[in-house]
Design a protein around this motif. Structure first.
Motif, PDB file in Angstrom:
ATOM      1  N   HIS A   1       2.123  -1.539  -1.529  1.00  0.00           N
ATOM      2  CA  HIS A   1       0.836  -1.667  -2.201  1.00  0.00           C
ATOM      3  C   HIS A   1       0.559  -0.486  -3.134  1.00  0.00           C
ATOM      4  O   HIS A   1      -0.267  -0.600  -4.047  1.00  0.00           O
ATOM      5  N   ALA A   2       1.235   0.643  -2.938  1.00  0.00           N
ATOM      6  CA  ALA A   2       0.983   1.842  -3.746  1.00  0.00           C
ATOM      7  C   ALA A   2       1.737   1.766  -5.072  1.00  0.00           C
ATOM      8  O   ALA A   2       2.775   1.105  -5.186  1.00  0.00           O
TER       9      ALA A   2
ATOM     10  N   PRO B   1       2.211  15.804  -0.575  1.00  0.00           N
ATOM     11  CA  PRO B   1       1.622  15.011   0.507  1.00  0.00           C
ATOM     12  C   PRO B   1       0.272  15.576   0.941  1.00  0.00           C
ATOM     13  O   PRO B   1       0.198  16.643   1.558  1.00  0.00           O
ATOM     14  N   ARG B   2      -0.784  14.842   0.649  1.00  0.00           N
ATOM     15  CA  ARG B   2      -2.134  15.350   0.898  1.00  0.00           C
ATOM     16  C   ARG B   2      -2.468  15.471   2.378  1.00  0.00           C
ATOM     17  O   ARG B   2      -3.406  16.167   2.758  1.00  0.00           O
ATOM     18  N   SER B   3      -1.681  14.836   3.224  1.00  0.00           N
ATOM     19  CA  SER B   3      -1.973  14.905   4.655  1.00  0.00           C
ATOM     20  C   SER B   3      -1.773  16.307   5.217  1.00  0.00           C
ATOM     21  O   SER B   3      -2.254  16.612   6.309  1.00  0.00           O
TER      22      SER B   3
ATOM     23  N   PHE C   1       5.305   8.816  -5.699  1.00  0.00           N
ATOM     24  CA  PHE C   1       5.865  10.108  -6.118  1.00  0.00           C
ATOM     25  C   PHE C   1       5.041  11.267  -5.551  1.00  0.00           C
ATOM     26  O   PHE C   1       5.594  12.218  -4.983  1.00  0.00           O
ATOM     27  N   LEU C   2       3.725  11.172  -5.683  1.00  0.00           N
ATOM     28  CA  LEU C   2       2.859  12.224  -5.163  1.00  0.00           C
ATOM     29  C   LEU C   2       2.932  12.301  -3.640  1.00  0.00           C
ATOM     30  O   LEU C   2       2.804  13.386  -3.053  1.00  0.00           O
TER      31      LEU C   2
ATOM     32  N   GLY D   1      -2.752   7.880  -0.844  1.00  0.00           N
ATOM     33  CA  GLY D   1      -4.084   7.757  -1.440  1.00  0.00           C
ATOM     34  C   GLY D   1      -4.754   6.433  -1.149  1.00  0.00           C
ATOM     35  O   GLY D   1      -5.540   5.938  -1.971  1.00  0.00           O
ATOM     36  N   LEU D   2      -4.462   5.858   0.007  1.00  0.00           N
ATOM     37  CA  LEU D   2      -4.984   4.532   0.332  1.00  0.00           C
ATOM     38  C   LEU D   2      -6.130   4.567   1.335  1.00  0.00           C
ATOM     39  O   LEU D   2      -6.619   3.512   1.758  1.00  0.00           O
ATOM     40  N   MET D   3      -6.557   5.738   1.735  1.00  0.00           N
ATOM     41  CA  MET D   3      -7.667   5.826   2.685  1.00  0.00           C
ATOM     42  C   MET D   3      -8.975   5.503   1.971  1.00  0.00           C
ATOM     43  O   MET D   3      -9.256   6.034   0.896  1.00  0.00           O
TER      44      MET D   3
END
Length: 722
Positions: A696-697, A709-711, A703-704, A630-632
């Motif tokens: 950094h997360a 994995p949203r990718s 965990f998510l 979720g870092l994009m």
């Protein structure tokens, strides 16, 4: 990003081809479910759900609308579910309750009621959505996940979906793997085909489990087509007694009745018995009257003929329970029973079907005639019924010779053996160990003769070996034994499974003997589990009367009307508890599948990229990791440099390793690097970038990233070279 333009594996044409193959695979899976559900409207509806979800997902994927692809496919599939089963979905509690009753009471293949059809559509929708999510990022893995559903019919019924279906599914997987390759070439196709061959070989050599049914109100006959030793299966059933009713019957003559499923003639060098499975010449069905010892059968006086009416309740078997008789014919039929589907076996009055199993409600009538003099020789000769592995232990031979000494014919000798086993020196014990298959085929018999304690399988098999050792043609019959009053309906339960020996006597044919001093045989003769005290005889028993060589039999005690009318009532609580537990485990399995499938797919994708890592693969893994965590962020441009710049400005990672990956990916994709880029350097740079991203997360983001994995479905516009 490395996917600036679709490569071969994700081009529009390849995506459409993959979509078509996956849709065809869904059709194979759903048609295989006809082993559980009879074909009907549910099949077309379920395929409409799966096909709609898959095709819409594929079409949107061709437009690179990755997020919309899975969502659009799911919404389209849901629309079909609502259209076909919307009424039932308004009351899900009633839907599940009514479908649960159908499952508990059903026997495969079931007729799909409306509640059950609605539930099937829901499960098909959930499965197709999961597969669609995987398909967005990994088409080959989606095909594998779909193919795994081919195991469901086998897991429930023990019946394979068939070689043709497995072959077609395998070919579909080969094509999906090939289409997903970075380059479409012959080598890739050959490699995928080789993987299929290895998988087929593993399946071929895997041990075969015993067949099964899905609820305790049903039972499988001990004679299975799965390759399991019949005597071992029978032993397992006897050790787990159940009040389940196999079938009911009415015998016009009354008295003890032996319902034979199969006869076992081959005694192997591993100590296992195998059924006589060869079909009668010409594949005669059971409507053709035949005899086990001659064709056509000898006429039997009408006053000796009896008719047995059978109705199947819970027995699921590819072998038909038939009353023991000198000649046999099955007539009538009802409740879905088709006599033309049941074929006589060559050497015995038993019938088997390759295309049907007994199911609740089947009804038929069979003859039950006493053994009559025939003057004929058994078909095929007696040699096969005398065969024994080499080196029969001296203890077995000596005991057989001592017991049968002085007998004038096989009937006298067999009667002497029967009397010896039932003399009071042997006890009936269903907990006695029974484990053939060792290097010594006679180990079970030797242990039994030493302890003199066992159940019907011990007595019947030891009787058969001892009889063969003194030259008496013998085989073992497996089935049920029950007693009844003339014309009264009688329930035959699972605990009336039995094995008994049969000897062949010239002029009579096959004659059954009962050496077991307890269990179903004694109950049928005496109405009591406790054996009758034997009469002490000073000399060998006389030859039975030529007109009827069966011993005198005492009818079983009356079966109550309540017992016949409510055959499964006593097991209802067990059935409901077991079925509820099964549904709970099914729900847990579905939840686990939903949770673990994305994580497994992402892991496989990562492993594939890191095997012989290239610059483009390393960059793709770096970018997907940022998406998963979720870092994009919002980029000034969809370029590799813009992504590195954005992550650096937000303090997520240093520019060194990330810039190295971006430059290497651009050089590899758009130009020729001055020198080959070492895989070790790419791996080190990727590891450094991933470590910084994860540091950094937050814990919840990590965990998510693993379990959701949203990718796999959230694909931003591909980054390009600056």
């Amino acid at each position: 990003m490395t996917e600036a333009e679709p490569r071969n594996g994700t081009s529009a044409l390849v995506v459409l081809a993959s979509t078509a193959v996956l849709t065809a695979l869904w059709y194979l899976v759903l048609t295989s479910m006809t082993a559980l559900m009879e074909p009907g409207p549910w099949l077309h509806s379920a395929f409409a759900v799966a096909a709609t979800t898959t095709i819409v997902t594929g079409l949107l994927k061709t437009l690179s609308w990755y997020t919309a692809a899975a969502l659009g496919g799911a919404m389209a599939g849901l629309g079909v579910v609502v259209y076909r089963a919307g009424t039932w979905l308004t009351d899900p509690a009633s839907l599940f309750a009514m479908a649960r009753v159908d499952i508990i009471e059903g026997v495969a293949p079931m007729v799909a009621s409306q509640p059950l059809e609605a539930l099937l559509l829901v499960f098909t929708f959930l499965a197709s959505v999961i597969v669609a999510l995987i398909f967005v990022g990994a088409p080959a893995i989606a095909g594998i996940a779909t193919s795994l559903l081919l195991l469901v019919p086998y897991a429930v019924t023990g019946v394979s979906v068939g070689g043709e279906t497995l072959l077609l599914a395998g070919l579909a997987l080969v094509v999906l793997v090939w289409l997903g390759a970075s380059r479409l070439n012959l080598a890739g196709l050959v490699g995928a085909a080789a993987a299929l061959g290895i998988a087929a070989a593993v399946v071929a050599v895997a041990p075969i489990p015993r067949d099964r049914v899905w609820n305790e109100s049903l039972m499988l006959g001990p004679v299975s087509g799965s390759g399991v030793d019949v005597t071992i299966a029978l032993a397992e059933d006897l050790r787990q007694p159940s009040p389940t009713v196999a079938f009911t019957y009415t015998n016009t003559a009354g008295g003890p009745t032996r319902f034979k499923l199969a006869t076992l003639a081959e005694f192997s060098s591993t100590g296992r018995w195998y059924p006589q499975e060869e079909a009668a010449e010409g594949d005669l069905d059971v409507e053709t009257r035949r005899s086990a010892v001659e064709q056509p059968p000898s006429p039997v006086p009408e006053q000796l003929q009896a008719v047995v009416e059978v109705e199947i309740v819970g027995l699921v078997s590819s072998w038909l329970p038939l009353p023991d008789s000198s000649s046999q014919q099955v007539t009538g039929g009802g409740g879905g029973f088709n006599p033309q589907e049941w074929i006589w076996r060559e050497e015995s009055n038993t019938a088997h079907s390759d295309v049907a199993v007994t199911r609740g409600g089947n009804r038929y009538m069979a003859l039950a005639e006493p053994v009559q003099p025939t003057g004929e020789v058994a078909q095929g000769g007696a040699e096969q019924y005398l065969e024994l592995p080499e080196d029969v232990p001296q203890a077995i031979r000596a005991a057989a010779q001592e017991v049968t000494q002085g007998s004038e014919d096989p009937l006298q000798a067999a009667s002497a053996l029967e009397g010896w086993f039932r003399s009071g020196d042997f006890t009936y014990d269903e907990s006695a160990p029974y484990s053939p298959g060792t290097d010594n085929p006679f180990s079970v018999m030797e242990a039994f003769l030493e302890t003199r304690s066992g159940f019907c399988v011990h007595f019947a098999s030891t009787f058969a070996v001892m009889a063969r050792s003194v030259g008496i043609p013998t085989r073992v019959a497996v089935g049920y034994v029950s007693g009844s009053e003339p014309g009264s309906q009688t329930s035959v339960r699972n605990n009336e499974l039995h094995a008994w020996p049969e000897i062949y006597q010239d002029g009579f044919g096959w004659v059954a003997f009962e050496p077991t001093p307890g269990g179903a045989g004694v109950r049928a003769e005496t109405g009591d589990d406790v054996p009758v005290e034997p009469e002490v005889e000073e000399e060998a028993p006389e030859t039975p009367d030529a007109a009827n060589p069966q011993r005198e039999e005492i009818p079983e005690e009356d079966v109550t009307a309540d017992d016949a009318a409510n055959p499964v009532e006593s097991s209802e609580g067990v059935v409901e508890g077991e079925s509820l537990a099964g549904l709970v485990w099914l729900l847990v399995a579905l939840i686990a599948l939903v949770v673990l499938t994305p994580a497994t797919t992402r892991w496989i994708k990562r492993v594939h990229r890191l095997r012989g890592v290239s610059a483009q693969m390393a960059w793709a893994e770096f970018e997907d990791t940022a998406i998963d965590l979720g870092l994009m962020g919002a980029l000034r441009a969809q370029t590799t440099d813009a992504l590195v710049e954005d992550l650096g400005e937000r303090g997520i990672l240093s520019a060194g390793s990330a810039q190295y990956l971006a430059d290497a990916a651009n050089a590899e994709r758009y130009g020729t690097p001055a020198s080959p880029i070492p895989s070790s350097a790419l791996q080190s740079a990727l590891d450094a970038c991933v470590a910084e991203l994860r540091a950094h997360a937050s814990r919840s983001q990590r965990f998510l990233a693993v379990f959701w994995p949203r990718s796999l479905w959230d694909r931003p516009t591909p980054t390009r070279r600056s």
